[in-house]
Design a protein around this motif. Structure first.
Motif, PDB file in Angstrom:
ATOM      1  N   THR A  64      -0.764   7.641  22.983  1.00 37.35           N
ATOM      2  CA  THR A  64      -2.055   7.901  22.374  1.00 37.35           C
ATOM      3  C   THR A  64      -2.961   6.671  22.436  1.00 37.35           C
ATOM      4  O   THR A  64      -2.485   5.534  22.420  1.00 37.35           O
ATOM      5  CB  THR A  64      -1.921   8.325  20.913  1.00 37.35           C
ATOM      6  N   SER A  65      -4.251   6.923  22.443  1.00 34.73           N
ATOM      7  CA  SER A  65      -5.214   5.823  22.502  1.00 34.73           C
ATOM      8  C   SER A  65      -5.300   5.064  21.186  1.00 34.73           C
ATOM      9  O   SER A  65      -5.875   3.983  21.124  1.00 34.73           O
ATOM     10  CB  SER A  65      -6.589   6.363  22.893  1.00 34.73           C
ATOM     11  N   VAL A  66      -4.705   5.612  20.136  1.00 36.72           N
ATOM     12  CA  VAL A  66      -4.774   4.957  18.832  1.00 36.72           C
ATOM     13  C   VAL A  66      -3.617   4.016  18.583  1.00 36.72           C
ATOM     14  O   VAL A  66      -3.598   3.301  17.588  1.00 36.72           O
ATOM     15  CB  VAL A  66      -4.815   5.998  17.691  1.00 36.72           C
ATOM     16  N   LYS A  67      -2.653   3.994  19.500  1.00 37.84           N
ATOM     17  CA  LYS A  67      -1.482   3.136  19.325  1.00 37.84           C
ATOM     18  C   LYS A  67      -1.925   1.702  19.105  1.00 37.84           C
ATOM     19  O   LYS A  67      -2.715   1.154  19.859  1.00 37.84           O
ATOM     20  CB  LYS A  67      -0.589   3.216  20.570  1.00 37.84           C
ATOM     21  N   GLY A  68      -1.395   1.097  18.038  1.00 37.72           N
ATOM     22  CA  GLY A  68      -1.763  -0.279  17.725  1.00 37.72           C
ATOM     23  C   GLY A  68      -2.987  -0.401  16.841  1.00 37.72           C
ATOM     24  O   GLY A  68      -3.303  -1.495  16.359  1.00 37.72           O
ATOM     25  N   ARG A  69      -3.655   0.721  16.600  1.00 33.98           N
ATOM     26  CA  ARG A  69      -4.874   0.685  15.795  1.00 33.98           C
ATOM     27  C   ARG A  69      -4.758   1.527  14.540  1.00 33.98           C
ATOM     28  O   ARG A  69      -5.695   1.567  13.739  1.00 33.98           O
ATOM     29  CB  ARG A  69      -6.069   1.186  16.623  1.00 33.98           C
ATOM     30  N   VAL A  70      -3.639   2.214  14.376  1.00 30.43           N
ATOM     31  CA  VAL A  70      -3.472   3.058  13.201  1.00 30.43           C
ATOM     32  C   VAL A  70      -2.204   2.704  12.451  1.00 30.43           C
ATOM     33  O   VAL A  70      -1.217   2.250  13.029  1.00 30.43           O
ATOM     34  CB  VAL A  70      -3.440   4.561  13.572  1.00 30.43           C
ATOM     35  N   THR A  71      -2.267   2.945  11.143  1.00 30.07           N
ATOM     36  CA  THR A  71      -1.114   2.780  10.270  1.00 30.07           C
ATOM     37  C   THR A  71      -1.077   3.975   9.335  1.00 30.07           C
ATOM     38  O   THR A  71      -2.101   4.323   8.744  1.00 30.07           O
ATOM     39  CB  THR A  71      -1.213   1.490   9.439  1.00 30.07           C
ATOM     40  N   ILE A  72       0.102   4.566   9.198  1.00 34.29           N
ATOM     41  CA  ILE A  72       0.264   5.688   8.284  1.00 34.29           C
ATOM     42  C   ILE A  72       1.204   5.253   7.175  1.00 34.29           C
ATOM     43  O   ILE A  72       2.271   4.678   7.425  1.00 34.29           O
ATOM     44  CB  ILE A  72       0.780   6.950   9.016  1.00 34.29           C
ATOM     45  N   THR A  73       0.796   5.505   5.954  1.00 32.48           N
ATOM     46  CA  THR A  73       1.595   5.144   4.789  1.00 32.48           C
ATOM     47  C   THR A  73       1.595   6.295   3.803  1.00 32.48           C
ATOM     48  O   THR A  73       0.806   7.226   3.928  1.00 32.48           O
ATOM     49  CB  THR A  73       1.061   3.881   4.101  1.00 32.48           C
ATOM     50  N   GLN A  74       2.444   6.191   2.806  1.00 29.93           N
ATOM     51  CA  GLN A  74       2.489   7.248   1.802  1.00 29.93           C
ATOM     52  C   GLN A  74       2.557   6.659   0.406  1.00 29.93           C
ATOM     53  O   GLN A  74       3.073   5.559   0.201  1.00 29.93           O
ATOM     54  CB  GLN A  74       3.678   8.170   2.038  1.00 29.93           C
ATOM     55  N   ASP A  75       2.008   7.400  -0.513  1.00 30.12           N
ATOM     56  CA  ASP A  75       2.109   7.083  -1.931  1.00 30.12           C
ATOM     57  C   ASP A  75       2.846   8.277  -2.531  1.00 30.12           C
ATOM     58  O   ASP A  75       2.226   9.284  -2.868  1.00 30.12           O
ATOM     59  CB  ASP A  75       0.717   6.903  -2.542  1.00 30.12           C
ATOM     60  N   THR A  76       4.147   8.143  -2.657  1.00 30.04           N
ATOM     61  CA  THR A  76       4.947   9.288  -3.089  1.00 30.04           C
ATOM     62  C   THR A  76       4.621   9.695  -4.518  1.00 30.04           C
ATOM     63  O   THR A  76       4.717  10.866  -4.873  1.00 30.04           O
ATOM     64  CB  THR A  76       6.440   8.973  -2.958  1.00 30.04           C
ATOM     65  N   ALA A  77       4.224   8.739  -5.338  1.00 28.17           N
ATOM     66  CA  ALA A  77       3.905   9.064  -6.734  1.00 28.17           C
ATOM     67  C   ALA A  77       2.686   9.980  -6.806  1.00 28.17           C
ATOM     68  O   ALA A  77       2.575  10.802  -7.710  1.00 28.17           O
ATOM     69  CB  ALA A  77       3.661   7.795  -7.533  1.00 28.17           C
ATOM     70  N   ARG A  78       1.783   9.815  -5.843  1.00 29.24           N
ATOM     71  CA  ARG A  78       0.571  10.624  -5.837  1.00 29.24           C
ATOM     72  C   ARG A  78       0.602  11.720  -4.781  1.00 29.24           C
ATOM     73  O   ARG A  78      -0.405  12.400  -4.573  1.00 29.24           O
ATOM     74  CB  ARG A  78      -0.642   9.733  -5.602  1.00 29.24           C
ATOM     75  N   ASN A  79       1.738  11.855  -4.108  1.00 28.38           N
ATOM     76  CA  ASN A  79       1.867  12.871  -3.053  1.00 28.38           C
ATOM     77  C   ASN A  79       0.725  12.757  -2.054  1.00 28.38           C
ATOM     78  O   ASN A  79       0.085  13.750  -1.681  1.00 28.38           O
ATOM     79  CB  ASN A  79       1.903  14.272  -3.649  1.00 28.38           C
ATOM     80  N   THR A  80       0.465  11.531  -1.648  1.00 26.08           N
ATOM     81  CA  THR A  80      -0.653  11.265  -0.748  1.00 26.08           C
ATOM     82  C   THR A  80      -0.195  10.487   0.471  1.00 26.08           C
ATOM     83  O   THR A  80       0.630   9.581   0.355  1.00 26.08           O
ATOM     84  CB  THR A  80      -1.744  10.468  -1.485  1.00 26.08           C
TER      85      THR A  80
END
Length: 129
Positions: A64-80
């Motif tokens: 993907t063209s976004v490789k190296g430019r995106v980060t995905i994280t989670q906040d399990t307490a907020r289900n986000t």
């Protein structure tokens, strides 16, 4: 059943950053994996990033063209789940969708396939100029 609501989309200038959030509600305990896809007009949705809820493991396809430019994280307490996108380019202009599924094995075997995800948000438009 899981409901997903995206937020954070908007218009930015090239080179800037954008943070998208996906809030899950309903039977969130059944969400084994969550992902972001994006879609250009007339084109099938393409994967951006995936996160596995139980251990926070993430996956961004190498092609993907976004490789190296995106980060995905989670906040399990907020289900986000949060998608941070940096160094945005006009080519990043698209509708961004949050997706989730309860079957981790299916998500692991086919993380980049939209059909692997049962639940979808309505999408949020990101425009980069």
């Amino acid at each position: 059943h899981v409901q997903l609501v995206e937020s954070g989309g908007g218009s930015v200038q090239a080179g800037e950053s954008l943070t998208l959030s996906c809030a899950a509600s309903g039977d969130t305990a059944s969400s084994a994996c969550m992902a972001w896809f994006r879609q250009y007009p007339g084109v099938e949705r393409e994967p951006v990033a995936v996160i596995y809820v139980a251990d926070g493991k993430t996956y961004v396809p190498d092609y993907t063209s976004v490789k190296g430019r995106v980060t995905i994280t989670q906040d399990t307490a907020r289900n986000t789940v949060v998608l941070q996108m940096n160094s945005l380019e006009p080519e990043d202009t698209a509708m961004y969708y949050c997706a989730a599924d309860s079957n981790r094995l299916r998500c692991e075997l086919r993380p980049v396939v939209p059909e692997a995800y049962r639940y979808w948000g309505q999408g949020t438009q990101d425009t980069v100029s």
